[in-house]
Design an enzyme around this catalytic site. Structure first.
Site: not given
Length: 475
Positions: A22, A154, A276, A282, A284, A316, A321, A324
């Protein structure tokens, strides 16, 4: 030397080691692991479990290693299993077998959750700081448009006219709740796990309260099994991040709509737009769209950890592991999105004229008719029906509400006289909404002022907490 292996006849097969390893993602816990090691060393020295001279030598080596980790001159290597084994290797390279003395009374089980709590607190405070900056941008932008009418929606349909500053300011209140959740989370997370050992505590003369105070935690664990298996704080942090993501996504959706040709209300700055590769014209609103899209990632990380946690038995388990990477990813995502959205909001301009012209559209002033009758003591259900009949009459003849004749108003309801036209104006409708939290500009100005003051106070509190945390980390 590995942190385990004495009872094994051989080491792990390559595929097992790769799966188990890890350090490629938990290395970012290194500064926090070193700080918790210093706290653990202090209690070992205090209790006499390590001679003072040896403890001082280990402390000096830990300080050297900390500086090397910060500078990048010490890093993990392929043979390191995790951040803990990598740092012990570094310690042993400096002072030999004496480095292993610090393992007394400590397991990776209580060590890793202590490290992860410290990491989470540190980064949660940074997320909170970025939110206060975002709130400031929202509220300052809202203050520019307090007196500008716009349609309120709404179901994405015109509902009632509102102050556009009121519309914008609503987002700051959502983030204020996120900050409240963060504050509650900080209190629940400020619990030290160090001293719980693998799951049963320790027979050595440790002092978990001393260690907790050393690390700036408010308290220590009440149950050693819970201490090593608890990841509520990770799941709760991920929920907070997902909620922040949802609030950012709402902003992204609105900015994307407002920047469209159909709305044409918002002019997003070039610095927060893209073009674009095939259509030269364009522009965006990609920052808004990415804020909307990243929310799915944040929700997914929460679901991943909740699913992993849902059936773990006893203390545990190695499954933990997997806590994280989702946490790290959510933090990294917000660190990217929050500054970009803050900048986008601060630099966006809105077309006041187009918003004002659109404000009365869709018969958005119809409620004013119902309220007019209600003020004349007409039951609201009857008033509502009458107002709806006015709309139907307008739709059938292609007119607006104010264009109905006095005779037509009276035809709808005998108490609906020509005086109703006095309330059939956008500014009149907005200014009349004077109940607490309403959209009347005089209220919105006060609301924004109060929100800015509260945000400034929160910003100072976060800075104070971060300063105290930094001081603890540098001890």
């Amino acid at each position: 030397m590995a942190l385990w292996g004495g009872r094994f006849a051989q080491g792990p097969e390559e595929s097992a080691f790769v799966l188990s390893r890890s350090v490629h993602f938990d290395w970012r816990l290194a500064p926090y692991d070193l700080r918790s090691s210093k706290a653990h060393l202090a209690v070992l020295k205090k209790s006499g479990l390590i001679a003072a001279m040896d403890a001082d030598a280990i402390a000096a080596a830990l300080n050297e290693l900390s500086a090397e980790v910060v500078s990048g001159s010490f890093i993990a290597i392929d043979s390191d299993e995790d951040v803990h084994s990598a740092l012990e290797r570094g310690l042993n390279e400096k002072i030999g077998a004496l480095g292993g003395a610090i393992r007394a009374g400590r397991s990776r089980n209580d060590q890793v959750t202590t490290d992860l709590r410290l990491f989470s607190i540190d980064h949660m405070l940074e997320v909170a700081r970025l939110i206060t900056l975002l709130q400031t941008a929202i509220l300052e932008k809202a203050s520019e448009y307090v007196n500008d009418p716009a349609p309120g929606f709404t179901h994405i349909q015109h509902a009632q006219p509102v102050s556009f500053g009121h519309e914008l300011a609503k987002h700051a209140h959502a983030f204020a709740r996120d900050l409240d959740r963060i504050n509650d989370w900080l209190a629940r997370t400020s619990v030290s796990s160090l001293g719980a050992g693998a799951l049963a505590g320790s027979s050595l003369a440790l002092d978990p309260e001393f260690t907790a105070k050393n690390l700036g935690f408010d308290s220590t664990f009440a149950n050693s099994i819970d201490a090593v298996s608890d990841r509520d704080y990770v799941a709760e942090a991920l929920f907070i991040f997902a909620m922040i993501g949802n609030h950012l996504s709402r902003i992204g959706e609105e900015w994307t709509l407002w920047a469209s040709q159909e709305f044409a209300w918002a002019k997003i700055a070039d610095a927060y737009s893209t073009g674009s590769s095939i259509m030269p014209q364009k522009k965006n609103p990609d920052m808004a769209e990415l804020a909307r899209g990243k929310s799915g990632r944040l929700v997914g990380n929460l679901m991943s950890v909740l699913t992993m946690l849902k059936g773990l038995p006893f203390a545990y388990n190695r499954d933990l592991q997997e806590d994280k990477e989702p946490l790290f990813d959510s933090i990294d995502t917000l660190m990217l999105v929050l500054p970009a959205v803050t900048g986008m909001i601060a630099t966006t301009g809105f077309d006041r004229e187009k918003m004002a012209l659109a404000a009365p559209g869709g018969f958005s002033l119809t409620t004013e008719i119902a309220d007019y009758l209600a003020k004349k003591k007409v039951p609201f259900a009857v008033a509502h029906e009458a107002a709806g009949r006015c709309v139907a009459m307008c739709e059938s003849s292609g007119r607006e509400l104010h264009q109905l004749t006095d005779a037509e108003f009276v035809q709808v309801h005998p108490q609906l006289d020509g005086g109703v036209r006095e309330v059939l104006t956008v500014h009149g409708a907005i200014n009349s909404r004077t109940t607490a939290g309403g959209t009347a500009p005089v209220l919105v100005t006060a609301q924004i002022k109060a929100a800015l003051a509260a945000n400034a106070k929160t910003e100072k509190e976060i800075a104070s907490k971060h300063a105290a945390f930094s001081e603890m980390m540098s001890a």
